[in-house]
Design an enzyme around this catalytic site. Structure first.
Site, PDB file in Angstrom:
ATOM      1  N   HIS A 114       0.826  -1.224   0.000  1.00  0.00           N
ATOM      2  CA  HIS A 114       0.000   0.000   0.000  1.00  0.00           C
ATOM      3  C   HIS A 114       0.850   1.259   0.000  1.00  0.00           C
ATOM      4  O   HIS A 114       0.340   2.354   0.248  1.00  0.00           O
ATOM      5  CB  HIS A 114      -0.940   0.000   1.221  1.00  0.00           C
ATOM      6  N   ASN A 207      -4.155 -12.033  15.990  1.00  0.00           N
ATOM      7  CA  ASN A 207      -4.918 -10.791  16.117  1.00  0.00           C
ATOM      8  C   ASN A 207      -5.357 -10.682  17.574  1.00  0.00           C
ATOM      9  O   ASN A 207      -5.389 -11.670  18.291  1.00  0.00           O
ATOM     10  CB  ASN A 207      -6.141 -10.833  15.184  1.00  0.00           C
TER      11      ASN A 207
HETATM   12  N1  APR Z   1      -2.198  -6.851  18.335  1.00  0.00           N
HETATM   13  C1  APR Z   1      -2.742  -7.575  17.318  1.00  0.00           C
HETATM   14  N2  APR Z   1      -3.768  -7.131  16.541  1.00  0.00           N
HETATM   15  C2  APR Z   1      -4.262  -5.911  16.838  1.00  0.00           C
HETATM   16  C3  APR Z   1      -3.755  -5.095  17.880  1.00  0.00           C
HETATM   17  C4  APR Z   1      -2.681  -5.618  18.643  1.00  0.00           C
HETATM   18  N3  APR Z   1      -2.141  -4.924  19.665  1.00  0.00           N
HETATM   19  N4  APR Z   1      -4.471  -3.934  17.918  1.00  0.00           N
HETATM   20  C5  APR Z   1      -5.389  -4.013  16.927  1.00  0.00           C
HETATM   21  N5  APR Z   1      -5.264  -5.199  16.283  1.00  0.00           N
HETATM   22  C6  APR Z   1      -6.053  -5.677  15.144  1.00  0.00           C
HETATM   23  C7  APR Z   1      -7.517  -5.304  15.173  1.00  0.00           C
HETATM   24  O1  APR Z   1      -8.266  -6.293  15.882  1.00  0.00           O
HETATM   25  C8  APR Z   1      -7.863  -5.301  13.680  1.00  0.00           C
HETATM   26  O2  APR Z   1      -8.288  -6.597  13.256  1.00  0.00           O
HETATM   27  O3  APR Z   1      -5.531  -5.026  13.991  1.00  0.00           O
HETATM   28  C9  APR Z   1      -6.542  -4.961  13.000  1.00  0.00           C
HETATM   29  C10 APR Z   1      -6.523  -3.567  12.371  1.00  0.00           C
HETATM   30  O4  APR Z   1      -7.477  -3.567  11.353  1.00  0.00           O
HETATM   31  P1  APR Z   1      -7.607  -2.271  10.414  1.00  0.00           P
HETATM   32  O5  APR Z   1      -7.644  -1.062  11.272  1.00  0.00           O
HETATM   33  O6  APR Z   1      -8.715  -2.561   9.464  1.00  0.00           O
HETATM   34  O7  APR Z   1      -6.203  -2.218   9.643  1.00  0.00           O
HETATM   35  P2  APR Z   1      -5.763  -3.073   8.394  1.00  0.00           P
HETATM   36  O8  APR Z   1      -6.359  -4.444   8.433  1.00  0.00           O
HETATM   37  O9  APR Z   1      -4.291  -2.978   8.315  1.00  0.00           O
HETATM   38  O10 APR Z   1      -6.406  -2.245   7.174  1.00  0.00           O
HETATM   39  C11 APR Z   1      -6.072  -2.675   5.868  1.00  0.00           C
HETATM   40  O11 APR Z   1      -7.237  -0.752   4.992  1.00  0.00           O
HETATM   41  O12 APR Z   1      -7.700   1.464   5.210  1.00  0.00           O
HETATM   42  C12 APR Z   1      -6.960   0.568   4.498  1.00  0.00           C
HETATM   43  O13 APR Z   1      -4.920   0.987   3.445  1.00  0.00           O
HETATM   44  C13 APR Z   1      -5.488   0.829   4.702  1.00  0.00           C
HETATM   45  O14 APR Z   1      -3.710  -0.798   4.840  1.00  0.00           O
HETATM   46  C14 APR Z   1      -4.986  -0.448   5.352  1.00  0.00           C
HETATM   47  C15 APR Z   1      -6.024  -1.481   4.963  1.00  0.00           C
END
Ligand code: APR
Length: 239
Positions: A114, A207
């Protein structure tokens, strides 16, 4: 948890959750970035065309935070760097994150699908440059020597992620796939687990909570990534 003893190639998909404990906001958790910003205004090409200054400010603020004293790689990033150094086979990180915490932790084989917060590219030549300081409409492009041609090197919604061909090759040859800290809401990353299963890989989801994709994985490691990832790396390195 099943870890086959003859693994040769580990592919790790990381999302915002692996950087959460470094103080970087995720997108969809409570108080996440998409709670306080309209995605289409700050993370789409139309949003950039409509109000470039708002988009420049959004990424300048995230870059300032990333480069601040408070933000460092955490135990999960460091554990993955150890894995790459000590594992006898290949370790590839495919990250959805645009921060440089994997690099700062010492990982080297990284695909930023990304984009990268610390980079910009010229809209004319597509050349990629590192950013130092603020990026805005008046930043002079070093390839065309004029302002107004540079944009954040970030994949916006509706755009094609980077290096998909390389990713395809990685997914085909991996025999252990580990997803860390991603909600599995965004494609094509959300489809990787099904793709690697098709090629016979063992799959692990790490997660802090179960996700809508959890049922697709052979096993889940539920908890903070700073606790679970070092534990997992230790098991892989000392079977
Ligand atoms: N340890 C493990 N997992 C965690 C922690 C932690 N301390 N804190 C949060 N999480 C998990 C949450 O439960 C969630 O499932 O991280 C995940 C974050 O999800 P999103 O906020 O949706 O982020 P991501 O999956 O990386 O988003 C993917 O979406 O908006 C676009 O381009 C952006 O790269 C991003 C893509």
């Amino acid at each position: 948890m099943i870890i086959p003893n003859n693994i040769q190639h580990i592919v790790i998909l990381t999302g915002a959750g692996i950087s959460a404990e470094s103080g970087i906001k995720t997108f969809r958790d409570q108080d996440g970035l998409w709670e306080s910003h309209d995605i289409m205004e700050v993370a789409s090409l139309n949003g950039f065309k409509k109000n470039p200054d708002l988009v420049f400010d959004f990424y300048n603020a995230r870059r300032d935070q990333l480069q601040s004293e408070e933000v460092h790689p955490n135990e999960a990033h460091l554990a993955l760097a150890r894995l790459e150094k000590k594992f006898q086979g290949k370790v590839t990180i495919i990250t959805q994150n645009v921060d440089d915490l994997h690099e700062r932790a010492g990982s080297t084989n990284i695909i930023h699908m990304h984009g990268e917060l610390l980079k910009m590219h010229c809209k004319k030549s597509l050349k990629v440059f590192s950013i130092s300081g603020k990026l805005n409409q008046s930043t002079i492009c070093s390839c065309c020597r004029e302002a107004g041609n540079l944009r954040p090197h970030i994949v916006w919604f509706g755009e094609v992620p980077y290096r998909l061909d390389d990713i395809e090759e990685e997914l085909k040859s991996c025999d252990l796939f580990i997803s860390i800290g991603t909600s599995g809401e965004v494609y094509p990353a959300a489809a990787f687990v099904s793709e690697v299963k098709h090629h016979g890989a063992v799959t692990i989801e790490q997660n802090i909570v179960p996700t809508k994709q959890s049922r697709l994985f052979d096993s889940q490691l539920t908890g903070p990534s700073t606790i679970e990832v070092p534990r997992l790396v230790k098991i892989i390195l000392n079977p």
